[in-house]
Structures are given as structure tokens and as C-alpha cells.
Design a protein around this motif. Structure first.
Motif, PDB file in Angstrom:
ATOM      1  N   ASP A 105       0.828  -1.214   0.000  1.00 26.20           N
ATOM      2  CA  ASP A 105       0.000   0.000   0.000  1.00 26.20           C
ATOM      3  C   ASP A 105       0.857   1.258   0.000  1.00 26.20           C
ATOM      4  N   MET A 106       2.010   1.179  -0.674  1.00 24.78           N
ATOM      5  CA  MET A 106       2.934   2.305  -0.809  1.00 24.78           C
ATOM      6  C   MET A 106       3.511   2.747   0.544  1.00 24.78           C
ATOM      7  N   GLN A 107       3.596   1.835   1.496  1.00 25.96           N
ATOM      8  CA  GLN A 107       4.159   2.188   2.792  1.00 25.96           C
ATOM      9  C   GLN A 107       5.626   1.788   2.860  1.00 25.96           C
ATOM     10  N   LEU A 108       6.321   2.364   3.855  1.00 26.52           N
ATOM     11  CA  LEU A 108       7.700   1.988   4.141  1.00 26.52           C
ATOM     12  C   LEU A 108       7.666   0.858   5.155  1.00 26.52           C
ATOM     13  N   LEU A 109       8.255  -0.286   4.820  1.00 29.68           N
ATOM     14  CA  LEU A 109       8.216  -1.455   5.687  1.00 29.68           C
ATOM     15  C   LEU A 109       9.556  -1.647   6.386  1.00 29.68           C
ATOM     16  N   ILE A 110       9.499  -1.899   7.688  1.00 26.86           N
ATOM     17  CA  ILE A 110      10.680  -2.219   8.479  1.00 26.86           C
ATOM     18  C   ILE A 110      10.441  -3.577   9.120  1.00 26.86           C
ATOM     19  N   LYS A 111      11.309  -4.526   8.854  1.00 26.82           N
ATOM     20  CA  LYS A 111      11.119  -5.883   9.345  1.00 26.82           C
ATOM     21  C   LYS A 111      12.339  -6.329  10.135  1.00 26.82           C
ATOM     22  N   THR A 112      12.108  -7.247  11.038  1.00 29.76           N
ATOM     23  CA  THR A 112      13.206  -7.888  11.757  1.00 29.76           C
ATOM     24  C   THR A 112      12.843  -9.333  11.995  1.00 29.76           C
ATOM     25  N   ARG A 113      13.843 -10.149  12.268  1.00 32.02           N
ATOM     26  CA  ARG A 113      13.609 -11.559  12.544  1.00 32.02           C
ATOM     27  C   ARG A 113      13.700 -11.784  14.046  1.00 32.02           C
ATOM     28  N   ILE A 114      12.648 -12.363  14.607  1.00 33.60           N
ATOM     29  CA  ILE A 114      12.615 -12.696  16.020  1.00 33.60           C
ATOM     30  C   ILE A 114      12.842 -14.197  16.153  1.00 33.60           C
ATOM     31  N   PRO A 115      13.818 -14.618  16.961  1.00 32.38           N
ATOM     32  CA  PRO A 115      14.077 -16.060  17.102  1.00 32.38           C
ATOM     33  C   PRO A 115      12.821 -16.809  17.542  1.00 32.38           C
ATOM     34  N   ASP A 116      12.572 -17.943  16.879  1.00 31.02           N
ATOM     35  CA  ASP A 116      11.379 -18.724  17.192  1.00 31.02           C
ATOM     36  C   ASP A 116      11.695 -19.925  18.079  1.00 31.02           C
ATOM     37  N   THR A 117      12.831 -19.886  18.755  1.00 35.18           N
ATOM     38  CA  THR A 117      13.211 -20.974  19.645  1.00 35.18           C
ATOM     39  C   THR A 117      13.434 -20.434  21.053  1.00 35.18           C
ATOM     40  N   ILE A 118      13.341 -21.286  22.044  1.00 39.48           N
ATOM     41  CA  ILE A 118      13.650 -20.941  23.425  1.00 39.48           C
ATOM     42  C   ILE A 118      14.808 -21.796  23.882  1.00 39.48           C
ATOM     43  N   SER A 119      15.531 -21.279  24.892  1.00 38.05           N
ATOM     44  CA  SER A 119      16.778 -21.939  25.274  1.00 38.05           C
ATOM     45  C   SER A 119      16.565 -23.172  26.135  1.00 38.05           C
ATOM     46  N   TRP A 120      15.402 -23.312  26.780  1.00 33.93           N
ATOM     47  CA  TRP A 120      15.177 -24.502  27.604  1.00 33.93           C
ATOM     48  C   TRP A 120      13.698 -24.808  27.685  1.00 33.93           C
ATOM     49  N   ASP A 121      13.398 -26.031  28.148  1.00 37.02           N
ATOM     50  CA  ASP A 121      12.030 -26.525  28.188  1.00 37.02           C
ATOM     51  C   ASP A 121      11.339 -26.050  29.460  1.00 37.02           C
ATOM     52  N   TYR A 122      10.183 -25.384  29.299  1.00 34.58           N
ATOM     53  CA  TYR A 122       9.453 -24.853  30.440  1.00 34.58           C
ATOM     54  C   TYR A 122       8.399 -25.838  30.948  1.00 34.58           C
ATOM     55  N   ASN A 123       8.487 -27.089  30.560  1.00 40.04           N
ATOM     56  CA  ASN A 123       7.507 -28.070  31.001  1.00 40.04           C
ATOM     57  C   ASN A 123       7.565 -28.216  32.519  1.00 40.04           C
ATOM     58  N   PHE A 124       6.454 -27.907  33.184  1.00 36.85           N
ATOM     59  CA  PHE A 124       6.418 -27.910  34.646  1.00 36.85           C
ATOM     60  C   PHE A 124       5.808 -29.214  35.131  1.00 36.85           C
ATOM     61  N   GLU A 125       6.532 -29.925  36.001  1.00 37.39           N
ATOM     62  CA  GLU A 125       6.050 -31.184  36.544  1.00 37.39           C
ATOM     63  C   GLU A 125       5.942 -31.079  38.057  1.00 37.39           C
TER      64      GLU A 125
END
Length: 284
Positions: free
Chosen positions: A112-132
Motif C-alpha cells: 500500500d505504498m508504505q515503508l516497511l521495516i522488518k526484523t527476525r525474532i528467534p522462534d526458539t527458546i533456550s530450555w524446556d518450560y515443562n512444569f512437573e
């Protein structure tokens, strides 16, 4: 599809920058008032941003193509477009973090004739948050949110390690700070009934947590949570994993209308559930 059609759909410019803060600094140098418009000119040699004031002052920022890690220019001539300099700088600044390198992609024009600014956000986490659960009986207690926040804030001065102890007889929760000094805060069930809402524990347990992570669980609680003073629930799971849960109201503010009976239009409960997971410290 023909190659000419592909070229026609290609944006005039796609470029990538790995030093966002440097670009913010350069653009901020020509931002001498809060609300300021600018003209951006594109070319195969780079990007030029131009600002002026009442025809008496003009400033330019030259961003040569060599400053970008990627610079793909497809336009004919030198296209120009206007932007709000303040909004542009603020948007770029949101992608910049001190001490961290952030890669952004700038594209013009967008669909739509706009100026776009994009970045990549990591889609991984460093450890498992599974709570037992730690056992058959949950190790859990519920404390008034204001009291919990106050206790954790008070524990800042001793040092960087906070020990949480639970004991079933007499039922008690202890927060103990150890470091440059010692400080201990006790919540005794049945005694502090105005502060401790619930307590479930069938064995004595003790785990240590880094203060900065424990403080993060309450440091930014909305003022409405402290004012309402709802209960915050803490549960200790297997291996000392600590789960902290808060309830935050997201209800719209009540507004009266002269022609509407407010009693007939009560807003249903709207609550956001917030959870933090904190790993216990491991003795070396």
C-alpha cells in the motif's frame, strides 16, 4: 509469468542493516524538533534523508549503500517519499537494544505504498518450560500480591541469592536472602491469614533462586494488581522449578450512559493469567 512482470512487482528498494543504533544516531542528529517531516530519496548509491525548516535551514543524512549488508535497488530514476522523522526514528529505535546487534530489513514501497521495516525474532527458546509436580501433593501457596512484591523488593540488599523454604509443621513460608548481609521474611499460615490465602505442603523443601530472576516475577506488576491485592500463587515443581502466577484484570473502564441502566450492563470478568517459570540454582 514474464520476467518484466516480476520486475514490475519488485519493490524499488530492499536493504538490510546490521547496526540499527548507528542509523538512529545519524537520523537523530537532524531531529531538532518533536514533530518534523522529512523527504527520503533513493538511488543506486544509497539513501538520502532531507529535512528543512521554513526555507531557512536544511540538513541531509547520507547513508551510502556500503553501510548496508544488502542493498537491492530496482527503481528507475530517484524516487522520493515523505516520512515523519520522529515516527521513523522511534520505529527504528524499537529494534535497537544496547549491547545487542539487531538485523533489520527496510523495503519501499510496500503493498500500500508504505515503508516497511522488518526484523527476525528467534522462534526458539533456550530450555524446556515443562512444569512437573514435585510429588503427589502440590507444594504450593498463595500470597497477597502486594505482600509478595514488598517481600521480594525488601530482599534486594542482601545479595544475589534468595532461598525459599516451605515447612508443613508449623505451616510456614520463608524467604531468606544471603549475600552481603542476611534478611529473613516469614509468612506463617494461620497467623498471617490476611496475607497467606492458601498453603499446601506435606514435606519440608528448600531451594535457592537468583534474585534478579525472582524479582522479575513481580517488578512490573500493574498498579491495578497491587491495588486490587489479588492473590499470587507460587508452586514448586520437580527439581525446584518455581512457577509464579498472577491475575491481571483487562476489563474496560466503566463508563456511564444516561440512557442505560448500569446494573443491567455489568461487564463480565475479564482476567489475564500471567505465569513465570524460574529455575532453581544448582550447587556446584
Amino acid at each position: 509469468m514474464s520476467s518484466s512482470a516480476v520486475e514490475a512487482e519488485a519493490p524499488d528498494l530492499v536493504c538490510q542493516l546490521d547496526n540499527v543504533q548507528g542509523m538512529v544516531d545519524a537520523l537523530s542528529a537532524v531531529r531538532w524538533k518533536r514533530h518534523q517531516d522529512a523527504v527520503v530519496e533513493l538511488s543506486e548509491h544509497g539513501v538520502v534523508l532531507i529535512v528543512e525548516d521554513t526555507g531557512c535551514l536544511q540538513a541531509k543524512v547520507y547513508l551510502q549503500r556500503t553501510l548496508f549488508v544488502r542493498y537491492e535497488y530496482h527503481a528507475e530514476g530517484r524516487p522520493r517519499f515523505g516520512v515523519s522523522l520522529g515516527l521513523f526514528v522511534d520505529c527504528l529505535n524499537s529494534f535497537s537494544a544496547p549491547g545487542r546487534s539487531s538485523m533489520i530489513e527496510i523495503q519501499y514501497p510496500g503493498p500500500d505504498m508504505q515503508l516497511l521495516i522488518k526484523t527476525r525474532i528467534p522462534d526458539t527458546i533456550s530450555w524446556d518450560y515443562n512444569f512437573e509436580p514435585a510429588g503427589s501433593t502440590p507444594l504450593t501457596f498463595t500470597v497477597k500480591s502486594a505482600a509478595l512484591k514488598e517481600a521480594i523488593d525488601d530482599l534486594e540488599w542482601p545479595g544475589s541469592s534468595i532461598q525459599i523454604n516451605l515447612q508443613p509443621d508449623p505451616p510456614c513460608i520463608t524467604f531468606k536472602g544471603e549475600g552481603h548481609g542476611d534478611l529473613q521474611i516469614d509468612f506463617t499460615y494461620y497467623v498471617n491469614t490476611d496475607l497467606v490465602i492458601a498453603f499446601h505442603c506435606d514435606c519440608q523443601v528448600s531451594y535457592r533462586y537468583k534474585y534478579k530472576f525472582l524479582r522479575a516475577t513481580t517488578s512490573n506488576l500493574p498498579s491495578s494488581v497491587i491495588k486490587d491485592n489479588r492473590g499470587s500463587k507460587l508452586t514448586i515443581g520437580r527439581g525446584g522449578m518455581l512457577k509464579v502466577q498472577h491475575l491481571v484484570s483487562v476489563a474496560r473502564s466503566a463508563t456511564s450512559h444516561p440512557h442505560i441502566d448500569s446494573a443491567e450492563h455489568q461487564q463480565p470478568s475479564r482476567i489475564a493469567y500471567i505465569e513465570f517459570f524460574v529455575k532453581s540454582e544448582v550447587d556446584e
